[in-house]
Design an enzyme around this catalytic site. Structure first.
Site, short mmCIF file in Angstrom:
data_model
loop_
_atom_site.label_atom_id
_atom_site.label_comp_id
_atom_site.label_asym_id
_atom_site.label_seq_id
_atom_site.Cartn_x
_atom_site.Cartn_y
_atom_site.Cartn_z
N GLU A 89 -31.55 -1.64 -38.40
CA GLU A 89 -30.21 -1.22 -38.12
C GLU A 89 -29.36 -2.09 -38.88
O GLU A 89 -28.11 -1.47 -39.15
CB GLU A 89 -29.95 -0.62 -36.78
CG GLU A 89 -30.65 0.38 -36.24
CD GLU A 89 -30.70 1.59 -36.69
OE1 GLU A 89 -30.10 1.94 -37.94
OE2 GLU A 89 -31.14 2.62 -36.32
N HIS B 227 -36.31 -5.70 -30.94
CA HIS B 227 -37.14 -4.37 -31.24
C HIS B 227 -38.27 -4.40 -30.03
O HIS B 227 -38.76 -5.48 -29.87
CB HIS B 227 -37.79 -4.33 -32.59
CG HIS B 227 -38.05 -2.77 -32.86
ND1 HIS B 227 -39.33 -2.40 -32.48
CD2 HIS B 227 -37.51 -2.18 -33.63
CE1 HIS B 227 -39.42 -1.32 -32.92
NE2 HIS B 227 -38.38 -1.09 -33.52
N1 ACO Z 1 -29.15 -9.08 -28.19
C1 ACO Z 1 -29.14 -9.82 -27.06
N2 ACO Z 1 -30.09 -9.69 -26.25
C2 ACO Z 1 -31.02 -8.84 -26.46
C3 ACO Z 1 -31.16 -8.08 -27.67
C4 ACO Z 1 -30.05 -8.13 -28.29
N3 ACO Z 1 -30.12 -7.31 -29.42
N4 ACO Z 1 -32.12 -7.49 -27.70
C5 ACO Z 1 -32.95 -7.79 -26.49
N5 ACO Z 1 -32.26 -8.38 -25.97
C6 ACO Z 1 -32.65 -9.36 -24.81
C7 ACO Z 1 -32.39 -8.40 -23.43
O1 ACO Z 1 -31.22 -8.82 -22.99
C8 ACO Z 1 -33.51 -8.85 -22.47
O2 ACO Z 1 -33.21 -10.08 -22.06
P1 ACO Z 1 -33.40 -10.80 -20.36
O3 ACO Z 1 -35.03 -10.61 -20.28
O4 ACO Z 1 -33.08 -12.16 -20.52
O5 ACO Z 1 -32.61 -9.68 -19.67
C9 ACO Z 1 -34.69 -9.07 -23.44
O6 ACO Z 1 -34.31 -9.38 -24.66
C10 ACO Z 1 -35.45 -7.63 -23.53
O7 ACO Z 1 -34.45 -6.73 -23.67
P2 ACO Z 1 -35.06 -4.96 -23.59
O8 ACO Z 1 -33.47 -4.44 -23.67
O9 ACO Z 1 -35.55 -5.14 -22.31
O10 ACO Z 1 -35.78 -4.76 -24.89
P3 ACO Z 1 -36.28 -3.60 -25.22
O11 ACO Z 1 -37.79 -3.59 -25.78
O12 ACO Z 1 -36.35 -2.52 -24.06
O13 ACO Z 1 -35.24 -2.82 -26.21
C11 ACO Z 1 -34.08 -2.57 -28.09
C12 ACO Z 1 -35.37 -2.75 -27.61
C13 ACO Z 1 -33.47 -1.19 -27.33
C14 ACO Z 1 -34.12 -2.33 -29.52
C15 ACO Z 1 -32.97 -3.88 -27.95
O14 ACO Z 1 -33.74 -4.83 -28.45
C16 ACO Z 1 -31.63 -3.40 -28.22
O15 ACO Z 1 -30.94 -2.76 -27.39
N6 ACO Z 1 -31.25 -4.08 -29.28
C17 ACO Z 1 -29.81 -3.66 -29.77
C18 ACO Z 1 -29.58 -2.27 -30.34
C19 ACO Z 1 -30.26 -2.03 -31.55
O16 ACO Z 1 -29.99 -2.74 -32.59
N7 ACO Z 1 -30.98 -0.88 -31.62
C20 ACO Z 1 -31.58 -0.50 -32.64
C21 ACO Z 1 -32.99 -0.73 -32.57
S1 ACO Z 1 -34.09 0.03 -34.03
C22 ACO Z 1 -34.16 1.64 -33.65
O17 ACO Z 1 -33.79 2.40 -32.64
C23 ACO Z 1 -34.23 2.41 -35.13
#
Ligand code: ACO
Length: 365
Positions: free
Chosen positions: A306, A251
């Site tokens: 989620e 998140h």
């Molecule tokens: N699994 C594996 N790695 C992850 C995950 C995950 N679920 N979430 C973040 N990371 C990692 C990324 O790969 C990245 O790693 P790196 O820096 O080594 O490349 C780092 O953590 C940062 O990730 P970002 O995508 O830049 O984080 P951001 O804050 O932009 O995104 C988000 C947050 C979109 C929720 C992300 O965690 C994600 O895509 N999660 C999976 C989808 C999900 O469950 N979404 C629901 C969110 S809650 C909602 O919207 C109601």
């Protein structure tokens, strides 16, 4: 000029609607703890709190409920459209198209417009769902609560009290969540002095994406693909090795467990403690958290709302195709709170960007 990708850490407005403490894992609606509201209040009262800043009491509550129930309609025009839009068009695209047939609202948004949009969303979703499943459309009832009515319109029978309570807790916990992508979208559209329907329709488009509101059915797919606990570690390792994300984790704001995920886990425990799939989901969550620590040691990635949304909606027997639409049902309340707040002291939202293209390219023939 500093660029913050994804607007991370950029404060774009003041809001009195909700507060997220991402370090401690707290979510507050107008001063009240959302987790407590989920088990002690009703969705209608929480909507009033979010929109007007206080709980309705006595006569105000009666009037509020009357207005909510009176605004429920399913016009012939809407039914025609629900039956005409091709079946390959997904639920949220259908919802957007049917919503815009509502009376053209003017600027600025009013309470009456707000209530009409809020109550129309579950009615359209339920009608389309039944149409797609070759069942007669069930009109809304004015003697049922918002949550009970949604289940009634989907199923054609009154749902059990337990299912209504489970859905109500979910609707309350996911109604509002600060400046997330879809809510921000609704504020951007409102800031141009466009109407409430345009703002809600744009927000639906933002929420639909697989890393925002599309995540719960992805969680369901992930659990289905993993299949057995013996395969969980190797399946998730492969994903992480390929640089892919595990759905239901991570998140932007929470650097600890999402409080909504904890609250929903408790809700599911009441219904499904003895269900093998629930036990399986909990075990997969534990393995995922270990692997995320191993692969992303500096990222503080925890379970988000989620992951347990999928579980709670499964526990009350909603099919996976309704997970994201049901999220729209609840989040419409939060979008509208923000639309009203934005409109009350509006300035057009217009951020800057830093140009990184060529400075002086010559035009050649
Ligand atoms: N699994 C594996 N790695 C992850 C995950 C995950 N679920 N979430 C973040 N990371 C990692 C990324 O790969 C990245 O790693 P790196 O820096 O080594 O490349 C780092 O953590 C940062 O990730 P970002 O995508 O830049 O984080 P951001 O804050 O932009 O995104 C988000 C947050 C979109 C929720 C992300 O965690 C994600 O895509 N999660 C999976 C989808 C999900 O469950 N979404 C629901 C969110 S809650 C909602 O919207 C109601």
């Amino acid at each position: 000029m500093q660029v913050n990708p994804g607007l991370e850490g950029v404060v774009v407005a003041e809001t009195a609607i909700s507060h997220i403490d991402g370090q401690q894992g707290h979510l507050i609606y107008r001063g009240y703890d959302a987790k407590q509201l989920a088990t002690t209040s009703t969705f209608e009262k929480v909507v009033h709190l979010l929109w007007k800043g206080h709980f309705p009491d006595g006569e105000e509550e009666k009037q509020w409920l009357v207005k909510c129930r009176q605004s429920q309609t399913l016009s012939d025009e809407m039914i025609r459209l629900i039956q005409t839009i091709p079946e390959r068009i997904d639920m949220l695209s259908t919802l957007r198209s049917v919503l815009v047939t509502m009376e053209n609202p003017d600027w600025p948004p009013t309470w009456e417009q707000a209530i009409r949009v809020l109550v129309q969303v579950p009615i359209i979703i339920a009608a389309r769902y039944r149409y797609l499943h070759h069942k007669p459309i069930v009109p809304p009832r004015d003697d049922l609560s918002f949550a009970a009515n949604y289940l009634y319109m989907l199923r054609g029978d009154e749902a059990s009290e337990a299912h209504v309570k489970g859905l109500e807790a979910y609707l309350i916990l996911t109604a509002e969540h600060g400046f997330n992508a879809s809510t921000f979208t609704s504020r951007v559209v409102t800031s141009t002095e466009s109407d409430i329907l345009s703002a809600v329709v744009a927000a639906i488009g933002a929420l639909k994406g697989r890393i925002h509101g599309g995540a719960p059915s992805e969680v369901d797919d992930m659990l289905g693909e993993i299949g057995s606990i013996e395969r969980a570690e190797s399946w998730m390792r492969e994903k992480l090795e390929r640089g892919e994300k595990l759905m239901g984790f991570g998140h932007r704001v929470y650097k600890t467990t999402d409080p909504r995920a904890e609250a929903l886990r408790t809700v599911v425990q009441e219904y499904a403690a003895n269900e093998p799939w629930f036990d399986f989901a909990v075990q997969v969550e534990q393995i995922a958290l270990q692997l995320l620590k191993e692969y992303k040691p500096h990222r503080s990635i925890y379970t988000n709302v989620e992951f347990y949304t999928a579980a709670v909606l499964k526990a009350i027997q909603l099919p996976a195709e309704l997970y994201t639409p049901t999220f729209v049902v609840s989040r419409t309340a939060g979008w509208i709170a923000h639309i009203l707040e934005q409109a009350s002291h509006n300035r057009i939202i217009r951020p800057d960007s830093r140009y990184v293209g060529p400075k002086c390219a010559k035009i050649t023939k």
